[in-house]
Design a protein around this motif. Structure first.
Motif, short mmCIF file in Angstrom:
data_model
loop_
_atom_site.label_atom_id
_atom_site.label_comp_id
_atom_site.label_asym_id
_atom_site.label_seq_id
_atom_site.Cartn_x
_atom_site.Cartn_y
_atom_site.Cartn_z
N ALA A 1 -60.54 -44.71 6.57
CA ALA A 1 -60.18 -43.11 6.54
C ALA A 1 -61.04 -42.63 5.55
CB ALA A 1 -59.01 -42.83 6.30
N GLU B 1 -61.74 -46.85 -5.40
CA GLU B 1 -60.91 -47.74 -4.41
C GLU B 1 -60.52 -48.96 -5.52
OE1 GLU B 1 -60.42 -48.74 -1.36
OE2 GLU B 1 -59.49 -50.61 -2.66
N THR B 2 -59.31 -49.01 -5.30
CA THR B 2 -58.60 -50.10 -6.40
C THR B 2 -59.17 -51.44 -6.17
OG1 THR B 2 -56.44 -50.38 -7.15
CG2 THR B 2 -56.69 -50.98 -4.61
N GLN C 1 -57.57 -52.33 5.01
CA GLN C 1 -57.26 -53.38 5.86
C GLN C 1 -58.11 -53.74 7.16
OE1 GLN C 1 -52.89 -52.09 7.57
NE2 GLN C 1 -53.84 -50.25 6.36
N ASN D 1 -61.56 -53.07 19.46
CA ASN D 1 -61.26 -51.90 20.47
C ASN D 1 -61.76 -50.71 19.55
OD1 ASN D 1 -59.64 -52.00 18.20
ND2 ASN D 1 -57.48 -51.81 19.23
N ALA E 1 -56.51 -45.08 -8.65
CA ALA E 1 -55.79 -43.95 -8.82
C ALA E 1 -54.29 -44.18 -9.26
CB ALA E 1 -55.73 -42.93 -7.80
N TYR F 1 -49.21 -55.09 3.97
CA TYR F 1 -47.99 -55.56 4.72
C TYR F 1 -46.87 -55.62 3.72
CZ TYR F 1 -51.36 -57.60 7.93
OH TYR F 1 -52.31 -57.56 8.85
N GLN G 1 -54.68 -61.33 16.29
CA GLN G 1 -55.83 -61.69 15.49
C GLN G 1 -56.00 -62.75 14.94
OE1 GLN G 1 -58.07 -58.46 13.71
NE2 GLN G 1 -57.83 -56.98 15.56
N ASP H 1 -53.58 -44.47 7.56
CA ASP H 1 -52.46 -45.34 7.70
C ASP H 1 -51.39 -44.57 6.76
OD1 ASP H 1 -53.65 -46.61 9.62
OD2 ASP H 1 -53.09 -48.58 8.61
N ARG I 1 -54.72 -47.34 13.77
CA ARG I 1 -56.03 -47.94 14.21
C ARG I 1 -57.03 -47.47 13.41
NH1 ARG I 1 -53.02 -50.87 16.74
NH2 ARG I 1 -52.48 -50.94 19.01
N VAL I 2 -58.16 -48.29 13.27
CA VAL I 2 -59.36 -47.99 12.75
C VAL I 2 -59.90 -46.66 13.41
CG1 VAL I 2 -61.74 -48.41 12.40
CG2 VAL I 2 -59.99 -50.28 12.63
C1 LIG Z 1 -55.87 -57.98 9.90
C2 LIG Z 1 -56.07 -56.68 10.65
C3 LIG Z 1 -56.58 -56.43 11.72
C4 LIG Z 1 -56.68 -55.03 12.32
N1 LIG Z 1 -57.36 -54.98 13.60
C5 LIG Z 1 -57.52 -53.85 14.06
C6 LIG Z 1 -58.12 -53.68 15.21
O1 LIG Z 1 -58.64 -54.66 15.84
N2 LIG Z 1 -58.07 -52.46 15.73
C7 LIG Z 1 -57.67 -51.23 15.25
O2 LIG Z 1 -57.94 -50.21 15.69
N3 LIG Z 1 -57.14 -51.53 13.93
C8 LIG Z 1 -56.89 -52.85 13.47
N4 LIG Z 1 -56.13 -52.74 12.08
C9 LIG Z 1 -55.57 -51.48 11.74
C10 LIG Z 1 -56.66 -50.69 10.86
O3 LIG Z 1 -57.32 -51.71 10.16
C11 LIG Z 1 -56.06 -49.83 10.06
O4 LIG Z 1 -55.32 -48.87 10.72
C12 LIG Z 1 -57.05 -49.05 9.12
O5 LIG Z 1 -57.78 -50.04 8.32
C13 LIG Z 1 -56.55 -47.77 8.25
O6 LIG Z 1 -57.50 -47.24 7.51
P1 LIG Z 1 -57.04 -46.58 6.17
O7 LIG Z 1 -58.37 -46.09 5.62
O8 LIG Z 1 -56.07 -45.41 6.66
O9 LIG Z 1 -56.16 -47.55 5.24
P2 LIG Z 1 -56.58 -48.82 4.65
O10 LIG Z 1 -57.35 -49.65 5.79
O11 LIG Z 1 -55.17 -49.36 4.29
O12 LIG Z 1 -57.29 -48.49 3.30
C14 LIG Z 1 -56.65 -47.80 2.39
C15 LIG Z 1 -57.51 -48.22 1.10
O13 LIG Z 1 -57.02 -47.61 -0.14
C16 LIG Z 1 -57.05 -48.57 -1.45
N5 LIG Z 1 -55.99 -48.11 -2.11
C17 LIG Z 1 -54.66 -48.29 -2.12
N6 LIG Z 1 -54.19 -47.87 -3.29
C18 LIG Z 1 -54.88 -47.25 -3.99
C19 LIG Z 1 -55.17 -46.37 -5.12
N7 LIG Z 1 -54.04 -46.26 -6.03
N8 LIG Z 1 -56.26 -46.19 -5.67
C20 LIG Z 1 -57.47 -46.49 -4.96
N9 LIG Z 1 -57.57 -47.25 -3.79
C21 LIG Z 1 -56.25 -47.40 -3.23
C22 LIG Z 1 -57.01 -50.00 -0.57
O14 LIG Z 1 -57.29 -50.73 -1.41
C23 LIG Z 1 -57.44 -49.81 0.89
O15 LIG Z 1 -59.04 -50.15 0.40
C24 LIG Z 1 -56.03 -53.84 11.59
C25 LIG Z 1 -55.37 -54.20 10.29
C26 LIG Z 1 -55.32 -55.32 9.88
C27 LIG Z 1 -54.56 -55.57 8.71
#
Ligand SMILES: Cc1cc2nc3c(=O)[nH]c(=O)nc-3n(C[C@H](O)[C@H](O)[C@H](O)COP(=O)(O)OP(=O)(O)OC[C@H]3O[C@@H](n4cnc5c(N)ncnc54)[C@H](O)[C@@H]3O)c2cc1C
Length: 571
Positions: free
Chosen positions: A245, A264-265, A271, A280, A314, A347, A392, A530, A538-539
């Motif tokens: 995101a 980025e922390t 994830q 997907n 942050a 998690y 997975q 998320d 989802r991604v």
């Molecule tokens: C093992 C695994 C497999 C997956 N497989 C799939 C799949 O096949 N298909 C699919 O669609 N989805 C999949 N997902 C779900 C998908 O990865 C998530 O929905 C997606 O990554 C969410 O993206 P996001 O950017 O919202 O959050 P995140 O991916 O959680 O990223 C958040 C980021 O913010 C950073 N952060 C947190 N707190 C702070 C802070 N205070 N300051 C700075 N940075 C911070 C974290 O370190 C992290 O890098 C999977 C998830 C996991 C864990």
């Protein structure tokens, strides 16, 4: 590489045409129009290892040698020949050069400064494509061969070693790993230098600095991950979190001309970066590893000019005199006109008394090649969780035939897991599903040795299983916000229509208009992915929300500065 003499270099491989493609004369002329052409002499050093602000060269005639500087003698990595170009992803990321570039045959080069090179890749789509592909292939090859400026000495039985390997790998930084359990000589060497076990792992940066069990922040600093990024000036948008995101928001913000900074922390990718294979996500019919997706998105954001600060989390968000301040864990603050919160989820940690003792040494939250390297080929493992990430992980860990127990509390997996993964699990005899089963105890000395689980009928049994992968439920990463935006009862951020009149009044919402679709209870602060209440985990949805948030950022920036509100905690 390429044609010509058969001098041997480390990066000589079947992939040479991918790593060192030749530009055609029209392309070279276009590049030259942005820089200058100059002669070079044998032995001239064009780039020194560790140099910042790295220039870019195309060889018009002659030859450039790429060398890894080392205390025990220079090591030739590659040769850049006529019509080929220099460069590594570090150049795009604004990191110091990892290699020395020295002229081995005199001739003529086209030279561009880093800024000119950036302008080129933003303006010339055709050349940008050739360059990006080659730089990514070069990095993949360097990572695969462990060619880089960092050496890690540690033990597969140490949680800190796993942390550092994960940090370097997920930041796409090539490094060489030496395991003291496999190389007695290295252990002996460390003993001679008075490095004791408690100080492991040791990271040697650029052959110069020796860091003992360094923090991620110290590693980022030593390897220059954040070099040259200005913290002080006010940004149009600060994006917190570099998961899918946050990176999508950065790509759209920077490509639309906004001054964007990402915090980025840990490492880019979030994830998704820990997923062994995402199958997907639109446009990748055979799947893509989370690591590769993250690396591409990270490079893309930087290509458009977004700044990304690594290992800088942050810690708070405040508002002073019409603008926001994002406070970092190290106490620094970054001023911002708007903010996008993309801190995702992690998690949930099950309530097991001694869980922390085994994290990284038997208990893992990711299942990637790094964690896999900690396991023996025949080691039995447990995966806890019933969602896609657990599915997975089970398929990945069972690919060598090793026995995998999937523990879920519910009666069935089918409610929470995609059909394609369920089918894959059914087709893998090594995977055993244990429904209505949960872990009740962990035991071990120094590392995990035994696991006790309880089944639905109350039966309790203990098993000599040394590896548990926990992939249960998601908890929002919102603690750092100190309740300064309105959260739901589970800690996820409420946005747009989810904010009730009561929520807005409690948060002192200062504007006539209601919050935009992804806007939080603070005007100009958005939440995506998320971390947002109601988001589909989802991604694709994270990427989609990150992208569309930028259109709302434009609107917020265009509004007159919202009344001088002071950010307050909702009552
Ligand atoms: C093992 C695994 C497999 C997956 N497989 C799939 C799949 O096949 N298909 C699919 O669609 N989805 C999949 N997902 C779900 C998908 O990865 C998530 O929905 C997606 O990554 C969410 O993206 P996001 O950017 O919202 O959050 P995140 O991916 O959680 O990223 C958040 C980021 O913010 C950073 N952060 C947190 N707190 C702070 C802070 N205070 N300051 C700075 N940075 C911070 C974290 O370190 C992290 O890098 C999977 C998830 C996991 C864990």
């Amino acid at each position: 590489m390429g044609t010509g003499t058969a001098r041997s270099t480390l990066l000589t491989s079947a992939n040479a045409p991918l790593l060192f493609p030749a530009l055609n004369s029209a392309q070279i002329a276009r590049v030259a129009s942005r820089g200058w052409i100059r002669p070079v002499t044998r032995g001239e050093v064009l780039i020194e290892g560790g140099q910042t602000d790295v220039p870019f060269f195309i060889v018009k005639s002659g030859e450039i040698e790429v060398i890894r500087p080392s205390g025990i003698g220079d090591l030739p990595i590659a040769l850049v020949r006529t019509d080929q170009f220099t460069g590594d992803i570090s150049m795009i990321l604004g990191r110091p050069a990892q290699m020395r570039l020295r002229v081995s045959e005199p001739g003529e080069v086209v030279q561009l400064t880093r800024d000119q090179m950036h302008a080129l890749i933003q303006a010339d789509a055709e050349i940008s494509e050739v360059l990006m592909a080659a730089l990514i292939y070069r990095r993949i090859e360097m990572v695969a061969q462990g060619i880089g400026d960092a050496w890690l000495i540690g033990s597969a039985r140490s949680a800190a070693t796993l942390r550092i390997r994960a940090f370097l790998t997920r930041n796409g930084h090539p490094f060489k790993y030496l395991d003291i359990d496999r190389d007695a000589d290295v252990r002996g060497l460390l003993d001679r230098f008075g490095v004791d076990a408690g100080e492991l792992p040791v990271l040697i940066c650029r052959g110069e600095k020796v860091l003992k069990n360094p923090s991620n922040q110290a590693i980022a600093e030593c390897l220059g991950f954040n070099g040259g990024i200005d913290h002080a000036h006010q940004r149009d948008v600060v994006i917190v979190g570099a998961g899918p995101a946050g990176l999508a928001a950065a790509v759209y913000a920077a490509s639309e001309g906004l001054d964007a900074l990402v915090l980025e922390t840990s490492s880019p990718g979030g994830q998704a970066g820990s997923s062994s294979r995402i199958e997907n996500y639109l446009g990748f019919p055979t799947g893509i590893s989370g690591q590769e997706l993250a690396e591409r998105a990270y490079a893309q954001a930087q290509k458009f000019g977004a700044d990304v600060l690594i290992a800088k989390g942050a810690a708070d968000l405040t508002r002073e005199g019409g603008a926001y301040d994002v406070k970092l864990e190290d106490g620094a603050t970054i001023p911002a006109r708007t903010v996008i919160i993309a801190t995702g989820a992690r998690y949930r940690r099950p309530p097991l008394a001694n869980l922390g003792q085994f994290e990284g040494v038997g208990v893992y939250y990711n299942a990637t090649f790094m964690e896999d390297a900690q396991l023996g080929v025949d080691d039995e493992v447990i995966v806890v969780g019933g969602a896609n990430s657990a599915g997975q992980a089970a398929v990945f860990l069972a690919r060598t035939g090793r026995r995998v127990h999937v523990l879920v509390r519910s009666n069935t997996l089918s409610e929470s897991m995609s059909r394609y993964l369920l089918r894959r699990i059914e087709e893998t005899p090594a995977i055993q599903i244990r429904t209505r089963t949960e872990i009740v105890a962990l035991e071990g000395t120094g590392r995990l040795d035994r696991v006790t689980w309880r089944e639905g009928d109350g039966a309790v049994s203990t098993h000599d299983i040394r590896h548990v992968f926990l992939m249960t439920g998601a908890e929002a990463n919102t603690g750092w916000l100190n309740n300064r935006v309105t959260l739901d009862e589970k800690g996820f951020i409420k946005t747009g229509p989810d904010l009730t009149p009561d929520d807005l009044s409690a948060a002192d919402w200062p504007l006539e208009r209601p919050p935009y679709l992804l806007e939080t209870s603070c005007p100009g602060v958005f939440a995506v992915g998320d971390v947002r209440r109601g988001n589909v985990k989802r991604v694709a949805s994270a990427v989609g929300e990150g992208s569309i948030a930028i259109s709302f950022v434009h609107r917020a920036l265009a509004e007159s500065p919202a009344a001088t509100v002071t950010l307050v905690r909702p009552r």
